[in-house]
Design an enzyme around this catalytic site. Structure first.
Site, PDB file in Angstrom:
ATOM      1  N   ARG A  55      90.505  63.804  44.689  1.00 45.30           N
ATOM      2  CA  ARG A  55      89.437  62.630  44.348  1.00 45.30           C
ATOM      3  C   ARG A  55      89.171  61.790  45.685  1.00 45.30           C
ATOM      4  O   ARG A  55      88.000  61.237  45.532  1.00 45.30           O
ATOM      5  CB  ARG A  55      90.611  61.592  43.454  1.00 45.30           C
ATOM      6  CG  ARG A  55      89.733  60.493  42.950  1.00 45.30           C
ATOM      7  CD  ARG A  55      90.440  59.394  42.075  1.00 45.30           C
ATOM      8  NE  ARG A  55      89.773  58.236  41.691  1.00 45.30           N
ATOM      9  CZ  ARG A  55      90.228  56.937  41.182  1.00 45.30           C
ATOM     10  NH1 ARG A  55      91.444  57.445  40.520  1.00 45.30           N
ATOM     11  NH2 ARG A  55      89.561  56.318  41.154  1.00 45.30           N
ATOM     12  N   ASN A  64      90.455  63.403  32.851  1.00 44.67           N
ATOM     13  CA  ASN A  64      89.073  63.231  32.978  1.00 44.67           C
ATOM     14  C   ASN A  64      88.390  64.371  33.623  1.00 44.67           C
ATOM     15  O   ASN A  64      88.723  64.843  34.299  1.00 44.67           O
ATOM     16  CB  ASN A  64      88.969  61.912  33.777  1.00 44.67           C
ATOM     17  CG  ASN A  64      88.929  60.639  32.994  1.00 44.67           C
ATOM     18  OD1 ASN A  64      88.297  60.674  31.945  1.00 44.67           O
ATOM     19  ND2 ASN A  64      89.627  59.634  33.596  1.00 44.67           N
ATOM     20  N   CYS A  67      90.036  57.910  25.669  1.00 41.83           N
ATOM     21  CA  CYS A  67      89.895  57.046  26.725  1.00 41.83           C
ATOM     22  C   CYS A  67      90.166  55.830  26.700  1.00 41.83           C
ATOM     23  O   CYS A  67      90.248  55.204  25.579  1.00 41.83           O
ATOM     24  CB  CYS A  67      88.099  57.209  27.162  1.00 41.83           C
ATOM     25  SG  CYS A  67      87.640  56.319  28.444  1.00 41.83           S
ATOM     26  N   HIS A  82      82.492  57.227  28.768  1.00 45.37           N
ATOM     27  CA  HIS A  82      82.090  56.206  29.970  1.00 45.37           C
ATOM     28  C   HIS A  82      80.655  56.002  29.719  1.00 45.37           C
ATOM     29  O   HIS A  82      79.910  55.732  30.842  1.00 45.37           O
ATOM     30  CB  HIS A  82      82.646  56.917  31.378  1.00 45.37           C
ATOM     31  CG  HIS A  82      83.997  56.972  31.597  1.00 45.37           C
ATOM     32  ND1 HIS A  82      84.625  57.550  32.863  1.00 45.37           N
ATOM     33  CD2 HIS A  82      84.969  56.278  31.083  1.00 45.37           C
ATOM     34  CE1 HIS A  82      85.755  57.299  32.766  1.00 45.37           C
ATOM     35  NE2 HIS A  82      86.068  56.673  31.694  1.00 45.37           N
ATOM     36  N   TYR A 109      81.604  50.997  32.773  1.00 45.25           N
ATOM     37  CA  TYR A 109      80.740  51.989  33.242  1.00 45.25           C
ATOM     38  C   TYR A 109      79.321  51.915  33.287  1.00 45.25           C
ATOM     39  O   TYR A 109      78.641  52.651  33.890  1.00 45.25           O
ATOM     40  CB  TYR A 109      81.528  53.485  32.699  1.00 45.25           C
ATOM     41  CG  TYR A 109      82.774  53.626  33.398  1.00 45.25           C
ATOM     42  CD1 TYR A 109      82.811  54.451  34.680  1.00 45.25           C
ATOM     43  CD2 TYR A 109      83.792  53.284  32.651  1.00 45.25           C
ATOM     44  CE1 TYR A 109      83.999  54.885  35.029  1.00 45.25           C
ATOM     45  CE2 TYR A 109      85.189  53.579  33.237  1.00 45.25           C
ATOM     46  CZ  TYR A 109      85.335  54.433  34.383  1.00 45.25           C
ATOM     47  OH  TYR A 109      86.476  54.496  34.860  1.00 45.25           O
TER      48      TYR A 109
END
Length: 438
Positions: free
Chosen positions: A96, A150, A171, A199, A254
């Site tokens: 990440r 995700n 989510c 998102h 988001y």
């Protein structure tokens, strides 16, 4: 309904695991789990042992009959499972960090599930999840896969389209949005009706006391959001209130990446110039959590876990498992097959929406049509998602570039290929199908 259940959590060494264990303990009378298998990979073995032993202490304290098994043998764990949850991160947090830092070094948003970061995470994650689904087809073909790895929408769609496994995605964003509205109203006797994609979801209706009060409440909701973050990883930059009100819908946090792109990018670039990214903050929080988990006197989920950013994912997974198992017909927000809920998207596309949960799965609620501009936004992003899924499965370089050209958070032109090549090189240990740079 008297059957004892076997539940498998893949990514069991995650810092989130105490939340799902707590959730199963709280609901044990409704979902009688006899076996909970926590599964991880060899690189995650140490964390699996730490969090697994905490899970055992939590169960012992609760005094319930639930056996905790810790293993890196996934096939052993999956045999005859009733429910499988996935909370894995291919490449761990170091991956990440690369997803965030490399795009930022080229002046693009670095984010875990949006833009280049979400794209690369999908390339790493989808093949692994499909391998799990293939094993489930052989070892537990009737089990439900509850995914909150995700990018949840893309992962769920890949499983639904390319395997025979029953799969629903989750989510935590709609959960946090619902909790914010509950604070404003002072209770929870209302229904937020969500529609969109993972998102990129809106609350389109707020049903309360027999009427839809969203338009009345929207200015108050936006004011509240400008004061504090709804989710930990997105700063509460003030919305353009007149613009949002003109849409008639409550955006998810988001949406800031799209509606307020330059403002968020500027803040991220400033943090990046100081050597800081969200991923590195999360890694620091996680390290502190595992130090807490090592304490042999700790036998409950520590409050500090809420700082991790994904709070309520695991607890909601427990609610979903309970709803399926008990056939409760309750309404939850899930990632589910479209089936013409949004007319402009393919029937087999996965959307995020309010649905009735039954033993047969999630049935989306009917909803009024989205405005044309919102449908256009969703069609562009769904095109990106479907091309990304194809690229993840085939390893085709040009399909990947086509996907990226449909993402509004990615710079287009030669820079797209430059950044993609850097990310492919950075993640080559986790991208077996990609050989262009070899």
């Amino acid at each position: 309904m008297s059957k004892s259940l076997k539940v498998v959590t893949i990514g069991g060494g995650s810092s989130y695991t105490p939340e799902i264990v707590e959730g199963f303990i709280k609901r044990h009378k409704s979902i009688p789990i006899k076996e909970l298998w926590l599964v991880d990979i060899e690189e995650g073995y140490e964390k699996l042992m730490i969090v697994g032993n905490l899970a055992k202490r939590m169960v012992k304290k609760a005094g319930i009959n639930m056996d905790i098994h810790l293993t890196i043998n996934r096939k052993e764990a999956l045999k005859d499972a009733d429910f499988v949850t996935t909370q894995l991160r291919v490449g761990l947090l170091d991956a990440r960090i690369k997803d965030e830092r490399i795009p930022l070094s080229h002046g693009m948003l670095g984010q875990e599930t949006n833009g280049f970061g979400g794209f690369m995470k999908a390339l790493r994650t989808i093949p692994v999840i499909l391998d799990i689904a293939k094993e489930m087809e052989q070892l537990c073909p009737n089990a439900w896969l509850i995914n909150f790895s995700n990018p949840s929408g893309m992962v769920t769609e890949a499983v639904q389209r390319f395997s025979r496994i029953k799969c629903i995605g989750l989510c935590n964003v709609p959960i946090n949005m619902t909790k914010s509205v509950a604070e404003l109203l002072g209770h929870e006797q209302f229904l937020l009706h969500f529609i969109g994609m993972n998102h990129y979801v809106w609350a389109k209706h707020l049903y309360y006391d027999g009427k839809d009060i969203l338009q009345e409440m929207l200015p108050k909701i936006l004011e509240q959001e400008s004061e504090r973050a709804v989710v930990k990883n997105i700063r509460p930059i003030s919305w353009n209130k007149d613009f949002i009100i003109s849409t008639g819908m409550m955006p998810c946090p988001y949406h800031r990446y799209y509606y307020m792109h330059d403002d968020i990018l500027q803040e991220e670039l400033e943090d990046f110039s100081r050597g800081k990214t969200r991923a590195e903050t999360v890694k620091s929080v996680e390290a502190k959590l595992f130090e807490l988990y090592k304490d042999m006197n700790l036998d409950k989920k520590p409050k500090e876990l809420e700082e991790r950013g994904g709070a309520y994912y695991s607890d909601t997974a427990c609610d979903l498992i309970k709803a399926i198992y008990t056939d409760s017909r309750e309404i939850m927000v899930v990632n589910v097959r479209n089936n013409n809920t949004i007319a402009s998207l393919p029937d087999d596309a996965v959307i995020e929406t309010s649905a009735v949960i039954t033993r047969a799965g999630a049935i989306p609620l009917s909803i009024s049509s989205l405005p044309d501009v919102a449908q256009s936004e969703l069609l562009q992003l769904k095109t990106f998602e479907r091309l990304t899924i194809e690229a993840a499965i085939t390893g085709d370089y040009n399909t990947a570039l086509r996907a990226l050209t449909h993402n509004p958070l990615v710079k287009h032109g030669k820079i797209t290929q430059i950044v993609f090549d850097e990310l492919l090189e950075a993640h080559k240990d986790y991208l077996d199908k990609w050989n262009k740079l070899d």
